[in-house]
Design a protein around this motif. Structure first.
Motif, PDB file in Angstrom:
ATOM      1  N   ALA A  21     -53.327  25.620   1.775  1.00 40.89           N
ATOM      2  CA  ALA A  21     -54.639  26.313   1.817  1.00 40.89           C
ATOM      3  C   ALA A  21     -54.718  26.568   3.455  1.00 40.89           C
ATOM      4  CB  ALA A  21     -55.912  25.156   1.598  1.00 40.89           C
ATOM      5  N   LEU A  22     -54.335  25.967   4.184  1.00 45.78           N
ATOM      6  CA  LEU A  22     -54.632  26.344   5.756  1.00 45.78           C
ATOM      7  C   LEU A  22     -53.628  27.064   6.332  1.00 45.78           C
ATOM      8  CD1 LEU A  22     -56.253  22.781   6.630  1.00 45.78           C
ATOM      9  CD2 LEU A  22     -57.370  24.993   6.794  1.00 45.78           C
ATOM     10  N   TYR A  23     -52.433  26.875   6.055  1.00 41.27           N
ATOM     11  CA  TYR A  23     -51.362  27.537   6.544  1.00 41.27           C
ATOM     12  C   TYR A  23     -50.512  28.486   5.707  1.00 41.27           C
ATOM     13  CZ  TYR A  23     -52.228  24.206  10.299  1.00 41.27           C
ATOM     14  OH  TYR A  23     -52.847  23.373  11.427  1.00 41.27           O
ATOM     15  N   GLY A  24     -51.008  28.761   4.471  1.00 44.05           N
ATOM     16  CA  GLY A  24     -50.217  29.693   3.616  1.00 44.05           C
ATOM     17  C   GLY A  24     -48.844  28.959   3.154  1.00 44.05           C
ATOM     18  N   GLY A  25     -48.864  27.826   3.290  1.00 45.90           N
ATOM     19  CA  GLY A  25     -47.504  27.269   2.770  1.00 45.90           C
ATOM     20  C   GLY A  25     -46.491  27.156   3.991  1.00 45.90           C
ATOM     21  N   ASP A  26     -46.822  27.489   5.078  1.00 45.44           N
ATOM     22  CA  ASP A  26     -45.803  27.873   6.183  1.00 45.44           C
ATOM     23  C   ASP A  26     -45.840  26.420   6.941  1.00 45.44           C
ATOM     24  OD1 ASP A  26     -44.309  28.299   8.210  1.00 45.44           O
ATOM     25  OD2 ASP A  26     -45.531  30.127   9.094  1.00 45.44           O
TER      26      ASP A  26
ATOM     27  N   ARG B  69     -43.580  25.199   8.836  1.00 48.54           N
ATOM     28  CA  ARG B  69     -43.284  25.359  10.224  1.00 48.54           C
ATOM     29  C   ARG B  69     -44.576  25.486  11.210  1.00 48.54           C
ATOM     30  NH1 ARG B  69     -38.151  27.767  13.386  1.00 48.54           N
ATOM     31  NH2 ARG B  69     -37.357  26.094  12.541  1.00 48.54           N
ATOM     32  N   ARG B  70     -45.457  26.384  10.892  1.00 53.13           N
ATOM     33  CA  ARG B  70     -46.641  26.556  11.667  1.00 53.13           C
ATOM     34  C   ARG B  70     -47.518  25.495  11.759  1.00 53.13           C
ATOM     35  NH1 ARG B  70     -51.259  29.799  11.596  1.00 53.13           N
ATOM     36  NH2 ARG B  70     -51.016  30.080   9.198  1.00 53.13           N
ATOM     37  N   PHE B  71     -47.614  24.624  10.337  1.00 55.82           N
ATOM     38  CA  PHE B  71     -48.214  23.529  10.359  1.00 55.82           C
ATOM     39  C   PHE B  71     -47.813  22.400  11.253  1.00 55.82           C
ATOM     40  CE2 PHE B  71     -48.138  19.293   8.200  1.00 55.82           C
ATOM     41  CZ  PHE B  71     -49.359  18.657   8.471  1.00 55.82           C
ATOM     42  N   TYR B  72     -46.466  22.183  11.393  1.00 57.89           N
ATOM     43  CA  TYR B  72     -45.810  21.191  12.219  1.00 57.89           C
ATOM     44  C   TYR B  72     -45.977  21.902  13.658  1.00 57.89           C
ATOM     45  CZ  TYR B  72     -43.816  18.207   8.780  1.00 57.89           C
ATOM     46  OH  TYR B  72     -43.824  17.445   7.654  1.00 57.89           O
ATOM     47  N   ASP B  73     -45.834  23.053  13.694  1.00 54.75           N
ATOM     48  CA  ASP B  73     -46.124  23.375  15.355  1.00 54.75           C
ATOM     49  C   ASP B  73     -47.603  23.073  15.752  1.00 54.75           C
ATOM     50  OD1 ASP B  73     -43.575  24.038  15.461  1.00 54.75           O
ATOM     51  OD2 ASP B  73     -44.256  26.535  15.594  1.00 54.75           O
TER      52      ASP B  73
ATOM     53  N   ASN C 294     -45.612  20.813  18.026  1.00 57.22           N
ATOM     54  CA  ASN C 294     -44.180  21.164  18.002  1.00 57.22           C
ATOM     55  C   ASN C 294     -44.034  22.737  18.604  1.00 57.22           C
ATOM     56  OD1 ASN C 294     -43.272  18.832  17.281  1.00 57.22           O
ATOM     57  ND2 ASN C 294     -42.277  19.760  15.105  1.00 57.22           N
ATOM     58  N   TYR C 295     -42.939  23.195  19.252  1.00 53.94           N
ATOM     59  CA  TYR C 295     -42.950  24.790  19.554  1.00 53.94           C
ATOM     60  C   TYR C 295     -41.621  25.184  19.043  1.00 53.94           C
ATOM     61  CZ  TYR C 295     -42.913  28.392  22.977  1.00 53.94           C
ATOM     62  OH  TYR C 295     -42.942  29.674  23.304  1.00 53.94           O
ATOM     63  N   SER C 296     -41.657  26.380  18.569  1.00 49.37           N
ATOM     64  CA  SER C 296     -40.498  26.879  18.472  1.00 49.37           C
ATOM     65  C   SER C 296     -40.464  28.493  18.548  1.00 49.37           C
ATOM     66  CB  SER C 296     -40.077  26.680  16.917  1.00 49.37           C
ATOM     67  OG  SER C 296     -41.115  27.253  16.168  1.00 49.37           O
ATOM     68  N   ARG C 297     -39.231  29.198  18.736  1.00 47.09           N
ATOM     69  CA  ARG C 297     -39.528  30.503  18.917  1.00 47.09           C
ATOM     70  C   ARG C 297     -37.777  30.984  18.375  1.00 47.09           C
ATOM     71  NH1 ARG C 297     -39.901  31.078  25.613  1.00 47.09           N
ATOM     72  NH2 ARG C 297     -37.982  29.895  26.140  1.00 47.09           N
ATOM     73  N   PRO C 298     -37.850  32.112  18.074  1.00 46.14           N
ATOM     74  CA  PRO C 298     -36.465  32.614  17.945  1.00 46.14           C
ATOM     75  C   PRO C 298     -35.636  33.179  18.908  1.00 46.14           C
ATOM     76  CG  PRO C 298     -38.038  34.580  17.398  1.00 46.14           C
ATOM     77  CD  PRO C 298     -38.831  33.255  17.895  1.00 46.14           C
TER      78      PRO C 298
ATOM     79  N   GLY D   6     -37.128  26.145  33.192  1.00 48.78           N
ATOM     80  CA  GLY D   6     -37.511  24.746  33.625  1.00 48.78           C
ATOM     81  C   GLY D   6     -38.938  24.545  33.340  1.00 48.78           C
ATOM     82  N   GLN D   7     -39.822  25.659  33.037  1.00 52.36           N
ATOM     83  CA  GLN D   7     -41.386  25.352  33.134  1.00 52.36           C
ATOM     84  C   GLN D   7     -41.848  24.808  31.610  1.00 52.36           C
ATOM     85  OE1 GLN D   7     -43.313  26.333  35.741  1.00 52.36           O
ATOM     86  NE2 GLN D   7     -41.038  26.488  36.785  1.00 52.36           N
ATOM     87  N   VAL D   8     -42.777  24.009  31.835  1.00 50.80           N
ATOM     88  CA  VAL D   8     -43.268  23.667  31.015  1.00 50.80           C
ATOM     89  C   VAL D   8     -43.821  24.370  29.889  1.00 50.80           C
ATOM     90  CG1 VAL D   8     -45.205  21.851  29.668  1.00 50.80           C
ATOM     91  CG2 VAL D   8     -43.916  21.288  31.980  1.00 50.80           C
ATOM     92  N   LEU D   9     -43.494  24.431  28.655  1.00 50.94           N
ATOM     93  CA  LEU D   9     -44.164  25.464  27.738  1.00 50.94           C
ATOM     94  C   LEU D   9     -45.159  24.757  26.851  1.00 50.94           C
ATOM     95  CD1 LEU D   9     -40.773  26.949  26.121  1.00 50.94           C
ATOM     96  CD2 LEU D   9     -42.641  28.230  27.781  1.00 50.94           C
ATOM     97  N   LYS D  10     -45.189  23.525  26.584  1.00 52.86           N
ATOM     98  CA  LYS D  10     -46.206  23.134  25.562  1.00 52.86           C
ATOM     99  C   LYS D  10     -46.179  21.613  25.613  1.00 52.86           C
ATOM    100  CE  LYS D  10     -48.216  23.532  21.024  1.00 52.86           C
ATOM    101  NZ  LYS D  10     -47.951  24.002  19.687  1.00 52.86           N
ATOM    102  N   TYR D  11     -47.295  20.931  26.000  1.00 57.07           N
ATOM    103  CA  TYR D  11     -47.374  19.445  26.067  1.00 57.07           C
ATOM    104  C   TYR D  11     -48.838  19.095  25.477  1.00 57.07           C
ATOM    105  CZ  TYR D  11     -47.949  14.728  27.138  1.00 57.07           C
ATOM    106  OH  TYR D  11     -48.310  13.374  27.248  1.00 57.07           O
ATOM    107  N   GLN D  12     -48.837  18.930  24.140  1.00 52.02           N
ATOM    108  CA  GLN D  12     -50.308  18.737  23.580  1.00 52.02           C
ATOM    109  C   GLN D  12     -50.196  17.421  22.621  1.00 52.02           C
ATOM    110  OE1 GLN D  12     -50.936  22.018  20.567  1.00 52.02           O
ATOM    111  NE2 GLN D  12     -51.643  20.399  19.204  1.00 52.02           N
ATOM    112  N   PRO D  13     -51.268  16.661  23.105  1.00 51.92           N
ATOM    113  CA  PRO D  13     -51.538  15.388  22.415  1.00 51.92           C
ATOM    114  C   PRO D  13     -51.970  15.809  20.982  1.00 51.92           C
ATOM    115  CG  PRO D  13     -53.271  15.619  24.053  1.00 51.92           C
ATOM    116  CD  PRO D  13     -52.360  16.970  24.098  1.00 51.92           C
TER     117      PRO D  13
END
Lengths: 523, 99
Positions: A228-233, A235-239, A244-248, A314-321
């Protein structure tokens, strides 16, 4: 039980609860036995790994964490063997696993291996061991395609939960019989006492472990929220949910920045704590990402607090509690995983997991003893198939597990796909012992013969470990190798207990119909 | 409290708590203490009070040593272990009384 609750639980309700309790137990008992037994082994998966992978018994980790740049990167290069590396990760050494576990994905295939803390690659271990065989068998039955194994295990867990609750309702005298185990007199009554005793006294643990087990796989078996919230995606849910963080891949080559400063930065962000796993995604690419997970040894929650770095700068991209719901999910999962370093709790988890096996086993045995009355001394095919399943899923499962451990010490190191030969032997011997149980069941399953086999195999495991690795108890104590010593001691106790049981069973006379007729109903 | 005494203390307190509760059950009292009559009301009350105090003390030991989260978890599991040990003791003693 007070008069009020007695009125609340009427005989009709009790009778209504009895048949699903019985049916769930008889049909799913074997599967639940497998899940509980493998779950109990999984508590000590690292220790079983040390036993099954003698090359990794390298003693405690030297003081000071390994340098990723100097120790890990050369090992990754060696594993890749000249192929282009796409992603890799390393599980850093800890107290229970004194070696690093590396996994590398290259353009032409995957490679994995173990290395010592200073980056020396060890020869292939040639086994899946506790972590990659017993443990996945507990939660997925090794049926990963379409998550079918997860679905089956979750279904059985829901049945277990229903069985626990309906069992409490059926049980007429919870407080009067709270401590009652009459080991004398009628065999059937002793079985029921033991069933009630483990069911009631260990109920908090069984409820906790069953509920948290279901909660862990909820995102898989109840995907409606993600739909319902992520259209079945997923990976986006886990991100978003797990931070989490991911990029191609970008396709532009770029070198990897030094990893050790990133680890230092992650430590600073955590405010203490050790790194446990380091992932590098899109290695050698301008869009590379480094992920560092925190070790879980000092907390119940399974929140690994991942920190994501840009692999080039080497920069922090994401750190999210995590948000509140995910944080609760992590705590409940952590209660189930027991990834923390707490030896008394670890042993209690192991013993209470086995008490779950006793609960399920005595339930099946009680059913068999009670139905014997209806069937007489020559039981029908229905009774005999339940008896064979009960035997195959208890002593048969033990035989298969011990045979796999013995074959682990017997198979030569060089044979191709050694780990798959071990797994094949496990399943073949398991099927064999189930067939043996089915063929030999006349008035009773062949308990005594299978217990003898368990005793011999367990003793053989201890002896083989001694012969093939030279690690006998005194040397294990001297070198403080508690993992191997612990596995050996449990194996020796198993051998002793199984031998005693088989001797006693062999002396037991066959059941006579005259004593069977005296039915005592427990309701 | 020294580290070495924490675990024996915790399991001991849980064991004593459930031993007191087991004695307050009429069947076990008759088997183990006095076969002619059940436990007097006042004794039952005292046994239950002692059990409650032991359980509270066990919780405080566990939480003080291991922190809130681990302490409560350890206490909850130690309860089951203590109760199982008491059940085993009751079986063993009753069996030897009955011959």
């Amino acid at each position: 039980m007070t008069a009020k609750t007695r009125k609340l639980i009427s005989p009709a309700l009790r009778a209504a609860m009895l048949w699903p309790h019985t049916w769930a137990g008889v049909t799913l008992g074997g599967l639940l036995m497998l899940i509980f037994f493998m779950g109990s082994l999984a508590v000590f998966a690292s220790e079983i790994d040390r036993w099954m992978m003698p090359a990794t018994r390298v003693g405690a980790v030297e003081t000071g964490p390994a340098s990723l740049d100097h120790a890990v990167l050369p090992a990754v290069e060696k594993l890749a063997a000249g192929r282009v590396v796409r992603d890799w990760y390393v599980q850093l050494p800890d107290e229970r696993r004194p070696v690093m576990a590396l996994q590398v994905r290259t353009e032409t295939g995957n490679a994995g291996g173990m290395a010592t803390g200073d980056g020396q690659l060890l020869p292939p271990v040639g086994t899946l061991g506790g972590t990659y065989f017993f443990y996945p068998l507990h939660y997925s039955l090794h049926l990963r395609a379409g998550f079918i194994g997860y679905w089956i295990v979750c279904f059985a867990s829901v049945a277990m939960l229903a069985g626990l609750i309906s069992g409490v309702i059926i049980h007429a005298r919870i407080f009067k019989d709270f401590f009652t185990f009459r080991s004398w007199g009628q065999f059937r009554r002793s079985l029921l006492d033991l069933h009630n005793l483990t069911g009631v006294l260990v109920l908090p643990f069984h409820l906790m472990i069953t509920i948290t087990g279901i909660v862990i796989v909820l995102p898989i078996v109840l995907p409606a929220g993600v739909q319902a919230l992520y259209g079945g995606d997923v990976r986006r849910f886990y991100d978003e949910a797990l931070g989490n963080y991911s990029r191609p891949r970008s396709g532009i080559a770029a070198p990897l920045a030094p990893l050790d400063p990133m680890v230092a930065e992650a430590r600073r962000l955590w405010g203490g704590g050790e790194p446990a796993v380091v992932f590098v995604y899109n290695a050698g690419d301008a869009a590379s990402v480094v992920r560092i997970n925190r070790a879980l040894r000092d907390r119940i929650s399974l929140d690994v607090q991942p920190v994501f770095f840009d692999g080039v700068t080497g920069q922090v991209l994401k750190y999210q509690p995590p948000g509140p719901v995910v944080a609760i999910h992590r705590v409940l999962s952590g209660l189930h995983f027991a990834a923390f370093d707490h030896w008394p709790l670890r042993w209690l988890y192991f013993l209470f997991g086995l008490s779950g096996c006793v609960l399920i086993g005595t339930g099946m045995l009680y059913w068999m003893e009670k139905r014997r009355v209806a069937h007489g001394v020559k039981p029908g095919p229905g009774w005999r198939s339940v008896a064979a399943i009960a035997c195959g899923s208890t002593s048969g499962l033990l035989i298969a597990t011990l045979a796999m451990m013995a074959s682990n010490r017997l198979l030569p190191a060089g044979i191709p796909s050694r780990e798959l030969v071990e797994v094949g032997l496990f399943f073949l011997i398991w099927i064999g012992s189930a067939v043996h149980a089915a063929v030999r069941t006349r008035t009773n399953p062949p308990w005594s013969e299978q217990c003898t086999a368990v005793a011999l195999l367990a003793a053989a495991c201890v002896a083989l470990n001694w012969i093939t690795t030279g690690e006998h108890p005194i040397r294990a104590v001297a070198s403080a190798d508690w993992a191997v010593l612990g596995v050996d001691v449990v194996l020796a106790l198993t051998a002793f207990a199984a031998w005693r049981v088989s001797r006693r069973l062999a002396q037991r006379p066959d059941p006579e119909l005259s004593t069977l007729v005296k039915v005592t109903d427990h309701a | 409290m020294p580290d070495a005494l924490m675990l024996p203390g915790l399991f001991g307190l849980c064991y004593f708590a459930f031993a007191a509760l087991a004695l307050s059950v009429e069947r076990h009292w008759r088997d183990l203490v006095d076969p002619r009559r059940g436990p007097p009301r006042r004794t039952v009350f005292r046994l239950r009070l002692a059990a409650l105090l032991c359980l509270a003390a066990a919780l405080s030991v566990a939480v003080r040593h291991d922190g809130t989260g681990f302490g409560i978890l350890l206490w909850a599991l130690a309860l089951s272990a203590g109760a199982l040990a008491v059940a085993a003791t009751v079986t063993w003693r009753t069996r030897s009384v009955r011959g």
